[in-house]
Design a protein around this motif. Structure first.
Motif, PDB file in Angstrom:
ATOM      1  N   ALA A 171      75.411  61.891  68.562  1.00 51.34           N
ATOM      2  CA  ALA A 171      76.290  63.052  69.473  1.00 51.34           C
ATOM      3  C   ALA A 171      75.841  64.033  69.191  1.00 51.34           C
ATOM      4  O   ALA A 171      76.139  64.785  69.202  1.00 51.34           O
ATOM      5  CB  ALA A 171      77.217  62.598  69.811  1.00 51.34           C
ATOM      6  N   ASN A 172      75.416  63.857  67.664  1.00 50.91           N
ATOM      7  CA  ASN A 172      75.086  65.604  66.664  1.00 50.91           C
ATOM      8  C   ASN A 172      73.238  65.121  67.092  1.00 50.91           C
ATOM      9  O   ASN A 172      73.084  65.604  66.558  1.00 50.91           O
ATOM     10  CB  ASN A 172      75.377  64.680  65.356  1.00 50.91           C
ATOM     11  N   VAL A 173      73.271  66.163  68.364  1.00 55.63           N
ATOM     12  CA  VAL A 173      72.122  66.432  68.809  1.00 55.63           C
ATOM     13  C   VAL A 173      71.376  67.562  68.031  1.00 55.63           C
ATOM     14  O   VAL A 173      71.914  68.218  68.434  1.00 55.63           O
ATOM     15  CB  VAL A 173      72.130  66.205  70.243  1.00 55.63           C
ATOM     16  N   GLN A 174      71.088  67.868  66.726  1.00 55.35           N
ATOM     17  CA  GLN A 174      70.567  68.859  66.052  1.00 55.35           C
ATOM     18  C   GLN A 174      69.670  69.029  66.170  1.00 55.35           C
ATOM     19  O   GLN A 174      68.605  67.075  65.438  1.00 55.35           O
ATOM     20  CB  GLN A 174      71.842  69.044  64.811  1.00 55.35           C
ATOM     21  N   ASP A 175      68.474  69.626  65.745  1.00 60.28           N
ATOM     22  CA  ASP A 175      66.780  69.591  65.408  1.00 60.28           C
ATOM     23  C   ASP A 175      66.936  69.224  64.329  1.00 60.28           C
ATOM     24  O   ASP A 175      65.851  68.605  64.394  1.00 60.28           O
ATOM     25  CB  ASP A 175      66.635  71.071  65.526  1.00 60.28           C
ATOM     26  N   GLU A 176      67.729  69.669  63.341  1.00 57.38           N
ATOM     27  CA  GLU A 176      67.194  68.862  62.097  1.00 57.38           C
ATOM     28  C   GLU A 176      67.959  68.200  62.316  1.00 57.38           C
ATOM     29  O   GLU A 176      66.950  67.020  61.192  1.00 57.38           O
ATOM     30  CB  GLU A 176      68.559  69.428  60.452  1.00 57.38           C
ATOM     31  N   ILE A 177      68.423  67.138  62.428  1.00 61.94           N
ATOM     32  CA  ILE A 177      68.775  65.359  61.788  1.00 61.94           C
ATOM     33  C   ILE A 177      67.376  64.822  63.222  1.00 61.94           C
ATOM     34  O   ILE A 177      67.166  63.875  62.786  1.00 61.94           O
ATOM     35  CB  ILE A 177      70.249  64.914  63.192  1.00 61.94           C
ATOM     36  N   ILE A 178      66.956  65.010  64.317  1.00 62.56           N
ATOM     37  CA  ILE A 178      66.071  64.581  65.268  1.00 62.56           C
ATOM     38  C   ILE A 178      64.811  64.996  64.009  1.00 62.56           C
ATOM     39  O   ILE A 178      64.391  63.708  64.186  1.00 62.56           O
ATOM     40  CB  ILE A 178      66.208  65.677  66.854  1.00 62.56           C
ATOM     41  N   THR A 232      77.907  56.462  52.673  1.00 63.77           N
ATOM     42  CA  THR A 232      76.205  57.673  52.727  1.00 63.77           C
ATOM     43  C   THR A 232      75.604  57.368  54.471  1.00 63.77           C
ATOM     44  O   THR A 232      76.464  56.860  55.840  1.00 63.77           O
ATOM     45  CB  THR A 232      74.772  56.542  52.787  1.00 63.77           C
ATOM     46  N   ASP A 233      74.890  58.870  55.050  1.00 62.80           N
ATOM     47  CA  ASP A 233      74.661  59.030  56.982  1.00 62.80           C
ATOM     48  C   ASP A 233      73.368  57.888  57.302  1.00 62.80           C
ATOM     49  O   ASP A 233      72.858  57.398  56.414  1.00 62.80           O
ATOM     50  CB  ASP A 233      74.223  59.801  57.203  1.00 62.80           C
ATOM     51  N   GLY A 234      73.734  57.494  58.488  1.00 59.26           N
ATOM     52  CA  GLY A 234      72.399  56.704  58.674  1.00 59.26           C
ATOM     53  C   GLY A 234      71.150  57.027  59.006  1.00 59.26           C
ATOM     54  O   GLY A 234      70.400  55.883  58.311  1.00 59.26           O
ATOM     55  N   LEU A 235      70.971  58.038  58.746  1.00 62.39           N
ATOM     56  CA  LEU A 235      69.425  58.255  57.876  1.00 62.39           C
ATOM     57  C   LEU A 235      68.959  58.229  56.767  1.00 62.39           C
ATOM     58  O   LEU A 235      67.306  57.657  56.344  1.00 62.39           O
ATOM     59  CB  LEU A 235      69.230  60.209  58.311  1.00 62.39           C
ATOM     60  N   SER A 236      70.204  57.974  55.359  1.00 63.06           N
ATOM     61  CA  SER A 236      69.392  57.396  54.347  1.00 63.06           C
ATOM     62  C   SER A 236      69.594  56.214  54.782  1.00 63.06           C
ATOM     63  O   SER A 236      68.439  55.452  53.744  1.00 63.06           O
ATOM     64  CB  SER A 236      71.229  57.907  53.182  1.00 63.06           C
ATOM     65  N   THR A 240      63.738  56.516  66.049  1.00 62.78           N
ATOM     66  CA  THR A 240      63.543  57.256  67.063  1.00 62.78           C
ATOM     67  C   THR A 240      65.022  57.845  67.955  1.00 62.78           C
ATOM     68  O   THR A 240      66.220  57.115  66.686  1.00 62.78           O
ATOM     69  CB  THR A 240      63.568  56.135  68.608  1.00 62.78           C
ATOM     70  N   PHE A 241      65.224  58.806  67.905  1.00 65.47           N
ATOM     71  CA  PHE A 241      66.973  59.687  68.289  1.00 65.47           C
ATOM     72  C   PHE A 241      66.939  59.482  68.914  1.00 65.47           C
ATOM     73  O   PHE A 241      66.326  59.582  70.419  1.00 65.47           O
ATOM     74  CB  PHE A 241      66.210  61.447  67.749  1.00 65.47           C
ATOM     75  N   VAL A 242      67.929  58.889  69.941  1.00 60.85           N
ATOM     76  CA  VAL A 242      69.160  58.464  71.058  1.00 60.85           C
ATOM     77  C   VAL A 242      70.023  59.077  70.645  1.00 60.85           C
ATOM     78  O   VAL A 242      71.205  58.430  70.053  1.00 60.85           O
ATOM     79  CB  VAL A 242      69.230  57.135  71.160  1.00 60.85           C
ATOM     80  N   PRO A 243      70.504  60.232  71.721  1.00 62.36           N
ATOM     81  CA  PRO A 243      71.372  60.725  71.886  1.00 62.36           C
ATOM     82  C   PRO A 243      73.147  60.141  72.474  1.00 62.36           C
ATOM     83  O   PRO A 243      72.461  59.319  73.174  1.00 62.36           O
ATOM     84  CB  PRO A 243      71.430  61.703  72.707  1.00 62.36           C
ATOM     85  N   ASP A 276      74.010  54.137  63.441  1.00 64.72           N
ATOM     86  CA  ASP A 276      75.120  55.359  64.025  1.00 64.72           C
ATOM     87  C   ASP A 276      74.781  56.316  62.920  1.00 64.72           C
ATOM     88  O   ASP A 276      74.541  55.523  61.985  1.00 64.72           O
ATOM     89  CB  ASP A 276      75.849  55.111  64.253  1.00 64.72           C
ATOM     90  N   PHE A 277      74.243  56.947  63.303  1.00 62.72           N
ATOM     91  CA  PHE A 277      73.875  58.654  62.352  1.00 62.72           C
ATOM     92  C   PHE A 277      75.386  59.092  61.187  1.00 62.72           C
ATOM     93  O   PHE A 277      75.223  58.471  60.651  1.00 62.72           O
ATOM     94  CB  PHE A 277      73.909  59.863  62.678  1.00 62.72           C
ATOM     95  N   ASN A 278      76.576  58.456  61.563  1.00 65.72           N
ATOM     96  CA  ASN A 278      78.450  58.301  61.150  1.00 65.72           C
ATOM     97  C   ASN A 278      78.776  57.556  60.911  1.00 65.72           C
ATOM     98  O   ASN A 278      78.746  56.584  62.032  1.00 65.72           O
ATOM     99  CB  ASN A 278      78.894  59.603  62.008  1.00 65.72           C
ATOM    100  N   MET A 279      78.525  57.041  59.578  1.00 67.93           N
ATOM    101  CA  MET A 279      79.370  55.455  58.773  1.00 67.93           C
ATOM    102  C   MET A 279      79.448  56.284  57.646  1.00 67.93           C
ATOM    103  O   MET A 279      79.145  56.947  56.794  1.00 67.93           O
ATOM    104  CB  MET A 279      77.552  54.797  59.314  1.00 67.93           C
TER     105      MET A 279
END
Length: 112
Positions: free
Chosen positions: A69-76, A46-50, A85-88, A40-43
């Protein structure tokens, strides 16, 4: 809980390991082999990308999905830069199933 239920429906034979935050996840995957990461991106912390970046350093070929649910071009774009893989959200069986099918192929190729 949504991811766990969907995974149980789609891959009932797969073992699910859950973590409370990124530090817990890293500790768990160092103790027990993990083949696929659903993050999950929001945790907390630290965030999920880290977390994905840390996992990518340890296991370069691991299939990783960032779910948000944060479908932003930067996160993708950041997910793609990590070969994740980004899964919305809202998460659907079709979206998760597509990722899991690709992950299964990727794991088979790595084992061959």
């Amino acid at each position: 809980m949504v991811v766990a239920k969907a995974l149980g429906r789609l891959r009932p034979d797969w073992l699910l390991m859950e973590a409370t935050d990124a530090d817990d996840a890293l500790a768990r995957v160092k103790e027990q082999a993990v083949h696929v990461a659903l993050i999950d991106f929001n945790m907390p912390g630290t965030d999920g990308l880290s977390l994905a970046a840390d996992l990518r350093k340890l296991w370069p070929a691991m299939p990783i999905a960032i779910i948000s649910a944060n479908v932003q071009d930067e996160i993708i774009a950041r997910a793609r830069a990590l070969d994740a893989t980004f899964v919305p959200k809202p998460l659907t069986d079709d979206a998760l199933g597509s990722f899991l099918s690709g992950a299964t192929l990727r794991l088979r190729r790595g084992a061959a």
